[in-house]
Write a protein that holds these residues in place. Sequence first.
Motif, PDB file in Angstrom:
ATOM      1  N   ARG A  80     -13.345  -3.537   2.367  1.00 40.63           N
ATOM      2  CA  ARG A  80     -14.491  -4.148   1.913  1.00 40.63           C
ATOM      3  C   ARG A  80     -15.664  -3.182   1.986  1.00 40.63           C
ATOM      4  N   LEU A  81     -15.771  -2.771   3.206  1.00 36.89           N
ATOM      5  CA  LEU A  81     -17.040  -1.759   3.329  1.00 36.89           C
ATOM      6  C   LEU A  81     -16.874  -0.477   2.573  1.00 36.89           C
ATOM      7  N   ALA A  82     -15.647   0.060   2.782  1.00 39.05           N
ATOM      8  CA  ALA A  82     -15.849   1.283   1.986  1.00 39.05           C
ATOM      9  C   ALA A  82     -15.938   1.043   0.364  1.00 39.05           C
ATOM     10  N   VAL A  83     -15.483   0.064  -0.230  1.00 46.26           N
ATOM     11  CA  VAL A  83     -15.691  -0.358  -1.743  1.00 46.26           C
ATOM     12  C   VAL A  83     -16.865  -0.709  -1.910  1.00 46.26           C
ATOM     13  N   GLY A  84     -17.771  -1.293  -1.064  1.00 49.59           N
ATOM     14  CA  GLY A  84     -18.946  -1.791  -1.155  1.00 49.59           C
ATOM     15  C   GLY A  84     -20.012  -0.483  -1.196  1.00 49.59           C
ATOM     16  N   ARG A  85     -19.434   0.424  -0.152  1.00 51.51           N
ATOM     17  CA  ARG A  85     -20.505   1.769  -0.159  1.00 51.51           C
ATOM     18  C   ARG A  85     -20.388   2.434  -1.510  1.00 51.51           C
ATOM     19  N   LEU A  86     -19.193   2.788  -1.979  1.00 54.66           N
ATOM     20  CA  LEU A  86     -18.831   3.233  -3.244  1.00 54.66           C
ATOM     21  C   LEU A  86     -19.540   2.435  -4.471  1.00 54.66           C
ATOM     22  N   ALA A  87     -19.407   1.101  -4.300  1.00 49.43           N
ATOM     23  CA  ALA A  87     -20.055   0.417  -5.507  1.00 49.43           C
ATOM     24  C   ALA A  87     -21.670   0.336  -5.300  1.00 49.43           C
ATOM     25  N   ARG A  88     -22.204   0.807  -4.385  1.00 53.78           N
ATOM     26  CA  ARG A  88     -23.766   0.793  -4.171  1.00 53.78           C
ATOM     27  C   ARG A  88     -23.949   2.137  -4.813  1.00 53.78           C
ATOM     28  N   ARG A  89     -23.288   3.484  -4.414  1.00 52.76           N
ATOM     29  CA  ARG A  89     -23.651   4.568  -5.041  1.00 52.76           C
ATOM     30  C   ARG A  89     -23.461   4.504  -6.430  1.00 52.76           C
ATOM     31  N   LEU A  90     -22.446   3.984  -7.129  1.00 50.35           N
ATOM     32  CA  LEU A  90     -22.221   3.852  -8.344  1.00 50.35           C
ATOM     33  C   LEU A  90     -23.323   3.081  -9.191  1.00 50.35           C
ATOM     34  N   ARG A  91     -24.145   1.889  -8.322  1.00 49.18           N
ATOM     35  CA  ARG A  91     -25.119   1.126  -9.100  1.00 49.18           C
ATOM     36  C   ARG A  91     -26.566   1.849  -8.981  1.00 49.18           C
TER      37      ARG A  91
END
Length: 143
Positions: free
Chosen positions: A15-26
Amino acid sequence: MLNDSESTELADSLRLAVGRLARRLRQGTPGQLTPSQLSVLATLGRHGPVSMSSLAELEAVAPASISGIVARLVEKGLVIRNPNPDDGRSSLVELSGRGREVLDKGREERTAMVARRLARLSPEERATLAAVIATLDRLGEDE
């Protein structure tokens, strides 16, 4: 096989890793669009012209929320609202030419950013990630 504690720890790490990547993409969203506006553009890009109620369903938001998002996108010239030929009381929403350009440009920029980050990984890490993608897709499916 993981025990309950290990499964919980793995779920939290994922969850944390995907959330971090999603923030970078946004970050650096094209045209300073909100995540909700970008999501609506992407949905319209995938589904073509849709009614406001269908768009609200696809986005899993209240009809009042989708109306506000669409109104702002219309103001920016990114979507067009047309009368629904099947129901004069409603309208169909679709991407404008400019909306398609913004969506495509944003997608290209985000893909390039991920490609740059992937290039920093070792060949073994990239191979591992490639093998994991199908599993991540399964995790993202509806239950």
